[in-house]
Design a protein around this motif. Structure first.
Motif, PDB file in Angstrom:
ATOM      1  N   SER A 258    -110.780  11.239  23.617  1.00 20.21           N
ATOM      2  CA  SER A 258    -111.102  12.507  24.261  1.00 20.21           C
ATOM      3  C   SER A 258    -110.257  13.645  23.718  1.00 20.21           C
ATOM      4  O   SER A 258    -110.702  14.800  23.686  1.00 20.21           O
ATOM      5  CB  SER A 258    -110.900  12.392  25.778  1.00 20.21           C
ATOM      6  OG  SER A 258    -111.754  11.408  26.334  1.00 20.21           O
TER       7      SER A 258
ATOM      8  N   MET B  23     -99.860   8.029  31.186  1.00 25.36           N
ATOM      9  CA  MET B  23    -100.974   7.587  32.028  1.00 25.36           C
ATOM     10  C   MET B  23    -100.640   6.231  32.633  1.00 25.36           C
ATOM     11  O   MET B  23    -100.208   5.322  31.944  1.00 25.36           O
ATOM     12  CB  MET B  23    -102.254   7.475  31.194  1.00 25.36           C
ATOM     13  CG  MET B  23    -103.482   7.094  32.014  1.00 25.36           C
ATOM     14  SD  MET B  23    -104.956   7.012  30.954  1.00 25.36           S
ATOM     15  CE  MET B  23    -105.096   8.718  30.467  1.00 25.36           C
TER      16      MET B  23
ATOM     17  N   ALA C 230    -108.747   8.006  26.410  1.00 26.92           N
ATOM     18  CA  ALA C 230    -107.998   9.264  26.492  1.00 26.92           C
ATOM     19  C   ALA C 230    -107.674   9.785  25.100  1.00 26.92           C
ATOM     20  O   ALA C 230    -107.736  10.990  24.838  1.00 26.92           O
ATOM     21  CB  ALA C 230    -106.713   9.053  27.294  1.00 26.92           C
TER      22      ALA C 230
ATOM     23  N   GLU D 148    -114.619  16.264  23.081  1.00 30.91           N
ATOM     24  CA  GLU D 148    -115.409  15.861  24.250  1.00 30.91           C
ATOM     25  C   GLU D 148    -116.743  16.592  24.222  1.00 30.91           C
ATOM     26  O   GLU D 148    -116.891  17.570  23.492  1.00 30.91           O
ATOM     27  CB  GLU D 148    -114.641  16.192  25.541  1.00 30.91           C
ATOM     28  CG  GLU D 148    -113.404  15.357  25.753  1.00 30.91           C
ATOM     29  CD  GLU D 148    -112.716  15.660  27.087  1.00 30.91           C
ATOM     30  OE1 GLU D 148    -112.553  14.730  27.885  1.00 30.91           O
ATOM     31  OE2 GLU D 148    -112.354  16.834  27.288  1.00 30.91           O
TER      32      GLU D 148
ATOM     33  N   GLU E 274    -108.363   2.346  28.980  1.00 34.23           N
ATOM     34  CA  GLU E 274    -108.036   3.606  29.647  1.00 34.23           C
ATOM     35  C   GLU E 274    -107.356   4.591  28.706  1.00 34.23           C
ATOM     36  O   GLU E 274    -107.763   5.760  28.608  1.00 34.23           O
ATOM     37  CB  GLU E 274    -107.139   3.309  30.854  1.00 34.23           C
ATOM     38  CG  GLU E 274    -106.831   4.523  31.708  1.00 34.23           C
ATOM     39  CD  GLU E 274    -105.995   4.162  32.916  1.00 34.23           C
ATOM     40  OE1 GLU E 274    -105.458   5.095  33.543  1.00 34.23           O
ATOM     41  OE2 GLU E 274    -105.877   2.959  33.232  1.00 34.23           O
ATOM     42  N   HIS E 275    -106.333   4.137  27.997  1.00 34.46           N
ATOM     43  CA  HIS E 275    -105.633   5.100  27.139  1.00 34.46           C
ATOM     44  C   HIS E 275    -106.328   5.277  25.792  1.00 34.46           C
ATOM     45  O   HIS E 275    -106.164   6.302  25.128  1.00 34.46           O
ATOM     46  CB  HIS E 275    -104.150   4.751  26.961  1.00 34.46           C
ATOM     47  CG  HIS E 275    -103.851   3.392  26.417  1.00 34.46           C
ATOM     48  ND1 HIS E 275    -103.886   3.084  25.081  1.00 34.46           N
ATOM     49  CD2 HIS E 275    -103.478   2.245  27.047  1.00 34.46           C
ATOM     50  CE1 HIS E 275    -103.549   1.821  24.903  1.00 34.46           C
ATOM     51  NE2 HIS E 275    -103.305   1.281  26.064  1.00 34.46           N
TER      52      HIS E 275
END
Length: 303
Positions: free
Chosen positions: A167, A1, A164, A171, A160-161
Protein backbone atom coordinates in the motif's frame (compact mmCIF):
# COMPACT_ATOMS: atom_id res chain seq x y z
CA UNK A 1 2.02 -2.36 13.32
CA UNK A 2 0.81 -4.85 15.92
CA UNK A 3 0.75 -8.54 15.10
CA UNK A 4 -2.58 -10.08 14.12
CA UNK A 5 -4.07 -11.75 17.23
CA UNK A 6 -5.78 -14.36 15.05
CA UNK A 7 -2.49 -15.67 13.67
CA UNK A 8 -1.52 -19.24 14.55
CA UNK A 9 1.37 -19.69 17.03
CA UNK A 10 3.76 -20.96 14.33
CA UNK A 11 2.78 -18.08 12.08
CA UNK A 12 3.62 -15.64 14.85
CA UNK A 13 7.08 -17.18 15.34
CA UNK A 14 7.75 -17.18 11.62
CA UNK A 15 6.49 -13.61 11.32
CA UNK A 16 8.68 -12.46 14.22
CA UNK A 17 11.75 -13.92 12.53
CA UNK A 18 10.85 -12.24 9.23
CA UNK A 19 10.24 -8.91 10.95
CA UNK A 20 13.59 -9.13 12.72
CA UNK A 21 15.44 -9.83 9.47
CA UNK A 22 13.61 -7.06 7.62
CA UNK A 23 14.26 -4.63 10.46
CA UNK A 24 17.99 -5.29 10.36
CA UNK A 25 18.23 -5.05 6.59
CA UNK A 26 16.03 -1.94 6.34
CA UNK A 27 18.40 -0.13 8.70
CA UNK A 28 21.08 -0.25 5.99
CA UNK A 29 21.48 2.23 3.12
CA UNK A 30 19.13 1.47 0.23
CA UNK A 31 21.62 0.06 -2.29
CA UNK A 32 23.42 -1.97 0.38
CA UNK A 33 20.19 -3.51 1.67
CA UNK A 34 19.05 -4.54 -1.81
CA UNK A 35 22.34 -6.26 -2.57
CA UNK A 36 22.49 -7.90 0.87
CA UNK A 37 18.93 -9.23 0.72
CA UNK A 38 19.62 -10.68 -2.70
CA UNK A 39 22.73 -12.45 -1.43
CA UNK A 40 20.94 -13.68 1.71
CA UNK A 41 18.10 -15.24 -0.27
CA UNK A 42 20.51 -16.76 -2.79
CA UNK A 43 22.83 -18.38 -0.25
CA UNK A 44 20.93 -18.76 3.04
CA UNK A 45 17.15 -18.38 2.89
CA UNK A 46 16.78 -19.95 -0.55
CA UNK A 47 18.35 -23.29 0.39
CA UNK A 48 16.50 -23.37 3.74
CA UNK A 49 13.13 -22.63 2.11
CA UNK A 50 13.66 -25.20 -0.64
CA UNK A 51 13.70 -22.59 -3.36
CA UNK A 52 16.70 -24.07 -5.13
CA UNK A 53 15.00 -27.45 -5.30
CA UNK A 54 11.85 -25.88 -6.73
CA UNK A 55 13.82 -23.88 -9.31
CA UNK A 56 15.48 -27.10 -10.49
CA UNK A 57 12.15 -28.95 -10.64
CA UNK A 58 10.44 -26.20 -12.65
CA UNK A 59 13.35 -25.94 -15.05
CA UNK A 60 13.37 -29.71 -15.53
CA UNK A 61 9.73 -29.48 -16.61
CA UNK A 62 9.84 -26.31 -18.70
CA UNK A 63 13.43 -26.34 -20.02
CA UNK A 64 14.64 -29.96 -19.91
CA UNK A 65 17.53 -29.28 -22.33
CA UNK A 66 19.07 -26.54 -20.20
CA UNK A 67 22.72 -27.34 -19.35
CA UNK A 68 23.36 -28.40 -15.74
CA UNK A 69 25.69 -25.45 -15.18
CA UNK A 70 22.95 -23.01 -16.21
CA UNK A 71 20.43 -24.74 -13.94
CA UNK A 72 22.76 -24.34 -10.99
CA UNK A 73 23.40 -20.70 -11.85
CA UNK A 74 19.66 -20.04 -11.93
CA UNK A 75 19.14 -21.92 -8.66
CA UNK A 76 21.16 -19.12 -7.04
CA UNK A 77 20.29 -16.17 -9.30
CA UNK A 78 16.50 -16.58 -9.07
CA UNK A 79 16.36 -16.35 -5.23
CA UNK A 80 18.71 -13.36 -5.48
CA UNK A 81 16.15 -11.50 -7.59
CA UNK A 82 13.34 -12.59 -5.27
CA UNK A 83 15.21 -11.22 -2.26
CA UNK A 84 15.93 -7.92 -3.98
CA UNK A 85 12.29 -7.57 -5.01
CA UNK A 86 11.02 -8.29 -1.50
CA UNK A 87 13.21 -5.71 0.21
CA UNK A 88 12.51 -3.14 -2.52
CA UNK A 89 8.78 -3.52 -1.86
CA UNK A 90 9.38 -3.15 1.88
CA UNK A 91 11.44 -0.03 1.26
CA UNK A 92 8.24 1.83 0.37
CA UNK A 93 8.95 5.54 -0.12
CA UNK A 94 12.66 4.91 -0.71
CA UNK A 95 11.83 2.45 -3.48
CA UNK A 96 9.45 4.97 -5.05
CA UNK A 97 12.13 7.65 -4.90
CA UNK A 98 14.64 5.24 -6.44
CA UNK A 99 12.30 4.43 -9.34
CA UNK A 100 11.26 8.07 -9.81
CA UNK A 101 12.37 9.35 -13.18
CA UNK A 102 12.90 5.92 -14.70
CA UNK A 103 11.98 6.35 -18.38
CA UNK A 104 9.05 4.31 -19.67
CA UNK A 105 9.43 2.68 -23.07
CA UNK A 106 7.84 0.25 -25.48
CA UNK A 107 5.12 0.21 -28.15
CA UNK A 108 2.37 0.25 -25.53
CA UNK A 109 3.36 3.60 -24.02
CA UNK A 110 1.68 5.85 -26.60
CA UNK A 111 -1.58 3.83 -26.63
CA UNK A 112 -1.59 3.92 -22.82
CA UNK A 113 -1.22 7.70 -22.72
CA UNK A 114 -3.89 8.10 -25.41
CA UNK A 115 -6.31 5.86 -23.50
CA UNK A 116 -5.83 7.88 -20.34
CA UNK A 117 -6.32 11.15 -22.19
CA UNK A 118 -9.64 9.76 -23.45
CA UNK A 119 -10.69 8.41 -20.06
CA UNK A 120 -10.67 4.86 -21.37
CA UNK A 121 -10.13 2.10 -18.77
CA UNK A 122 -6.81 0.25 -18.86
CA UNK A 123 -5.81 -3.25 -17.75
CA UNK A 124 -2.07 -3.49 -17.09
CA UNK A 125 -1.00 -7.13 -17.27
CA UNK A 126 2.25 -8.15 -15.66
CA UNK A 127 4.00 -11.20 -14.23
CA UNK A 128 6.54 -12.27 -11.63
CA UNK A 129 9.45 -10.95 -13.68
CA UNK A 130 12.10 -8.50 -12.50
CA UNK A 131 10.30 -6.30 -9.98
CA UNK A 132 6.63 -6.25 -10.91
CA UNK A 133 5.97 -3.24 -8.67
CA UNK A 134 8.49 -0.95 -10.36
CA UNK A 135 5.94 -0.03 -13.03
CA UNK A 136 3.26 0.69 -10.42
CA UNK A 137 5.71 2.90 -8.53
CA UNK A 138 6.71 4.75 -11.71
CA UNK A 139 3.16 5.34 -12.93
CA UNK A 140 1.93 6.33 -9.48
CA UNK A 141 4.68 8.94 -9.39
CA UNK A 142 3.23 10.32 -12.64
CA UNK A 143 -0.13 10.78 -10.92
CA UNK A 144 -1.92 7.68 -12.19
CA UNK A 145 -4.16 5.77 -9.78
CA UNK A 146 -3.67 2.04 -10.28
CA UNK A 147 -5.82 -0.48 -8.44
CA UNK A 148 -3.98 -3.65 -7.46
CA UNK A 149 -5.26 -7.13 -6.64
CA UNK A 150 -3.46 -9.37 -4.17
CA UNK A 151 -3.88 -12.85 -2.71
CA UNK A 152 -4.05 -13.11 1.05
CA UNK A 153 -1.14 -15.12 2.44
CA UNK A 154 -1.75 -18.13 4.64
CA UNK A 155 0.47 -16.59 7.32
CA UNK A 156 -1.97 -13.92 8.46
CA UNK A 157 0.64 -12.16 10.61
CA UNK A 158 2.99 -11.74 7.65
CA UNK A 159 0.11 -10.82 5.33
CA UNK A 160 -0.76 -7.81 7.49
CA UNK A 161 2.53 -5.99 7.13
CA UNK A 162 3.16 -7.22 3.56
CA UNK A 163 -0.08 -5.58 2.40
CA UNK A 164 0.91 -2.43 4.29
CA UNK A 165 4.20 -2.42 2.37
CA UNK A 166 2.38 -2.82 -0.95
CA UNK A 167 0.00 0.00 0.00
CA UNK A 168 2.93 2.35 0.63
CA UNK A 169 3.85 2.04 -3.05
CA UNK A 170 0.36 2.78 -4.31
CA UNK A 171 -3.34 2.40 -3.59
CA UNK A 172 -6.06 1.23 -3.80
CA UNK A 173 -5.40 -2.46 -3.15
CA UNK A 174 -8.07 -5.16 -3.15
CA UNK A 175 -7.93 -8.69 -1.78
CA UNK A 176 -8.84 -11.44 -4.24
CA UNK A 177 -12.00 -12.40 -2.36
CA UNK A 178 -15.53 -11.71 -3.56
CA UNK A 179 -15.80 -8.23 -2.04
CA UNK A 180 -12.28 -7.27 -3.09
CA UNK A 181 -12.73 -8.38 -6.69
CA UNK A 182 -16.01 -6.47 -6.89
CA UNK A 183 -14.25 -3.28 -5.82
CA UNK A 184 -11.39 -3.94 -8.21
CA UNK A 185 -13.76 -4.37 -11.16
CA UNK A 186 -15.76 -1.27 -10.20
CA UNK A 187 -12.54 0.74 -10.36
CA UNK A 188 -12.01 -0.49 -13.93
CA UNK A 189 -15.65 0.01 -14.95
CA UNK A 190 -15.46 3.66 -13.89
CA UNK A 191 -12.65 4.26 -16.37
CA UNK A 192 -9.75 3.51 -14.03
CA UNK A 193 -6.50 1.60 -14.33
CA UNK A 194 -6.05 -1.86 -12.82
CA UNK A 195 -2.87 -3.91 -12.59
CA UNK A 196 -2.83 -7.68 -12.25
CA UNK A 197 -0.29 -10.51 -12.27
CA UNK A 198 -1.62 -13.32 -14.44
CA UNK A 199 1.22 -15.87 -14.36
CA UNK A 200 -0.23 -17.98 -11.57
CA UNK A 201 -1.81 -21.42 -11.58
CA UNK A 202 -5.62 -21.43 -11.55
CA UNK A 203 -7.30 -24.78 -10.94
CA UNK A 204 -10.33 -23.69 -12.98
CA UNK A 205 -8.39 -21.64 -15.50
CA UNK A 206 -8.36 -21.85 -19.26
CA UNK A 207 -6.45 -24.61 -21.05
CA UNK A 208 -3.50 -22.52 -22.17
CA UNK A 209 0.22 -23.22 -22.14
CA UNK A 210 3.39 -21.64 -20.81
CA UNK A 211 6.79 -22.91 -21.96
CA UNK A 212 4.93 -25.57 -23.92
CA UNK A 213 3.39 -27.07 -20.77
CA UNK A 214 -0.26 -26.97 -19.67
CA UNK A 215 -0.56 -23.90 -17.45
CA UNK A 216 -4.20 -23.30 -16.41
CA UNK A 217 -4.61 -19.54 -16.25
CA UNK A 218 -7.48 -17.29 -15.19
CA UNK A 219 -9.04 -15.37 -18.06
CA UNK A 220 -10.83 -12.92 -15.77
CA UNK A 221 -8.66 -9.91 -16.60
CA UNK A 222 -9.28 -10.35 -20.32
CA UNK A 223 -13.00 -10.91 -19.76
CA UNK A 224 -13.26 -7.67 -17.80
CA UNK A 225 -11.32 -5.84 -20.50
CA UNK A 226 -13.70 -7.06 -23.20
CA UNK A 227 -16.74 -6.18 -21.11
CA UNK A 228 -15.60 -2.62 -20.39
CA UNK A 229 -13.69 -1.96 -23.64
CA UNK A 230 -10.44 -1.52 -21.75
CA UNK A 231 -7.00 -1.22 -23.30
CA UNK A 232 -4.93 -4.29 -22.36
CA UNK A 233 -1.20 -3.61 -22.04
CA UNK A 234 1.35 -6.23 -20.90
CA UNK A 235 4.07 -4.40 -18.99
CA UNK A 236 7.20 -5.45 -17.12
CA UNK A 237 9.89 -3.93 -14.93
CA UNK A 238 13.06 -5.74 -15.96
CA UNK A 239 16.09 -5.48 -13.73
CA UNK A 240 19.13 -3.96 -15.42
CA UNK A 241 22.59 -5.57 -15.12
CA UNK A 242 23.45 -3.39 -12.10
CA UNK A 243 20.67 -5.19 -10.20
CA UNK A 244 19.32 -1.90 -8.84
CA UNK A 245 17.66 -0.04 -11.71
CA UNK A 246 14.93 -1.01 -14.15
CA UNK A 247 13.96 -1.12 -17.79
CA UNK A 248 10.22 -0.48 -17.63
CA UNK A 249 8.49 -1.62 -20.79
CA UNK A 250 4.90 -1.35 -21.96
CA UNK A 251 4.46 -4.00 -24.63
CA UNK A 252 2.21 -3.99 -27.69
CA UNK A 253 -1.46 -3.86 -26.52
CA UNK A 254 -3.45 -7.10 -26.80
CA UNK A 255 -6.38 -6.75 -29.23
CA UNK A 256 -9.76 -7.39 -27.62
CA UNK A 257 -11.36 -10.68 -28.64
CA UNK A 258 -11.70 -14.19 -27.25
CA UNK A 259 -10.43 -14.06 -23.63
CA UNK A 260 -8.77 -17.47 -23.88
CA UNK A 261 -6.87 -16.49 -27.02
CA UNK A 262 -5.90 -13.19 -25.37
CA UNK A 263 -4.61 -15.06 -22.33
CA UNK A 264 -2.49 -17.35 -24.50
CA UNK A 265 -1.03 -14.32 -26.28
CA UNK A 266 -0.13 -12.83 -22.89
CA UNK A 267 1.53 -16.09 -21.84
CA UNK A 268 3.50 -16.27 -25.07
CA UNK A 269 4.72 -12.69 -24.71
CA UNK A 270 5.83 -13.27 -21.14
CA UNK A 271 7.59 -16.51 -22.09
CA UNK A 272 9.61 -14.68 -24.75
CA UNK A 273 10.78 -12.14 -22.17
CA UNK A 274 11.54 -14.82 -19.57
CA UNK A 275 13.72 -16.72 -22.06
CA UNK A 276 15.80 -13.55 -22.44
CA UNK A 277 15.92 -12.94 -18.65
CA UNK A 278 15.72 -16.39 -17.08
CA UNK A 279 17.14 -15.34 -13.71
CA UNK A 280 14.45 -12.67 -13.28
CA UNK A 281 11.33 -14.84 -13.39
CA UNK A 282 10.07 -16.34 -10.12
CA UNK A 283 10.88 -19.98 -10.86
CA UNK A 284 10.29 -20.59 -7.16
CA UNK A 285 6.51 -20.60 -7.46
CA UNK A 286 4.36 -23.54 -8.56
CA UNK A 287 3.22 -22.36 -11.98
CA UNK A 288 2.31 -25.69 -13.57
CA UNK A 289 1.33 -28.24 -10.88
CA UNK A 290 1.24 -31.21 -13.27
CA UNK A 291 0.27 -33.57 -10.44
CA UNK A 292 -3.07 -31.85 -9.72
CA UNK A 293 -6.35 -32.95 -11.23
CA UNK A 294 -8.30 -30.21 -12.92
CA UNK A 295 -11.67 -29.37 -11.40
CA UNK A 296 -13.14 -28.73 -14.79
CA UNK A 297 -10.97 -29.19 -17.86
CA UNK A 298 -12.46 -26.35 -19.87
CA UNK A 299 -13.78 -24.20 -17.03
CA UNK A 300 -12.59 -20.67 -16.75
CA UNK A 301 -11.57 -19.21 -13.44
CA UNK A 302 -13.43 -16.64 -11.47
CA UNK A 303 -10.77 -14.29 -10.14
Amino acid sequence: MASNPEARPFDKVQDAAIRALLGLVLALPYRTRVRLMGWTCAHILGPIAGWRKRVRANLALACPDLPDAEVERLARAVPNNVGRTLIEIYSGAEFKDHVLGTPLSGPGLAPFREARAQGRPVVLITGHLGNFDSLRAALTAEGHVIAGLYRRMRNTAFNEHYVAALSAIGEPLFASDRAGVAGFVRHLAKGGIVGILTDVYSSKGADVTFFGQPAPTATSACEWAVKYDALVVPCYGLRKPDGLTFDIRLQEPIPLGDPVAMTQTINDGLEALVRDHMEQWFWIHRRWKPWRKRRGKKARSAA
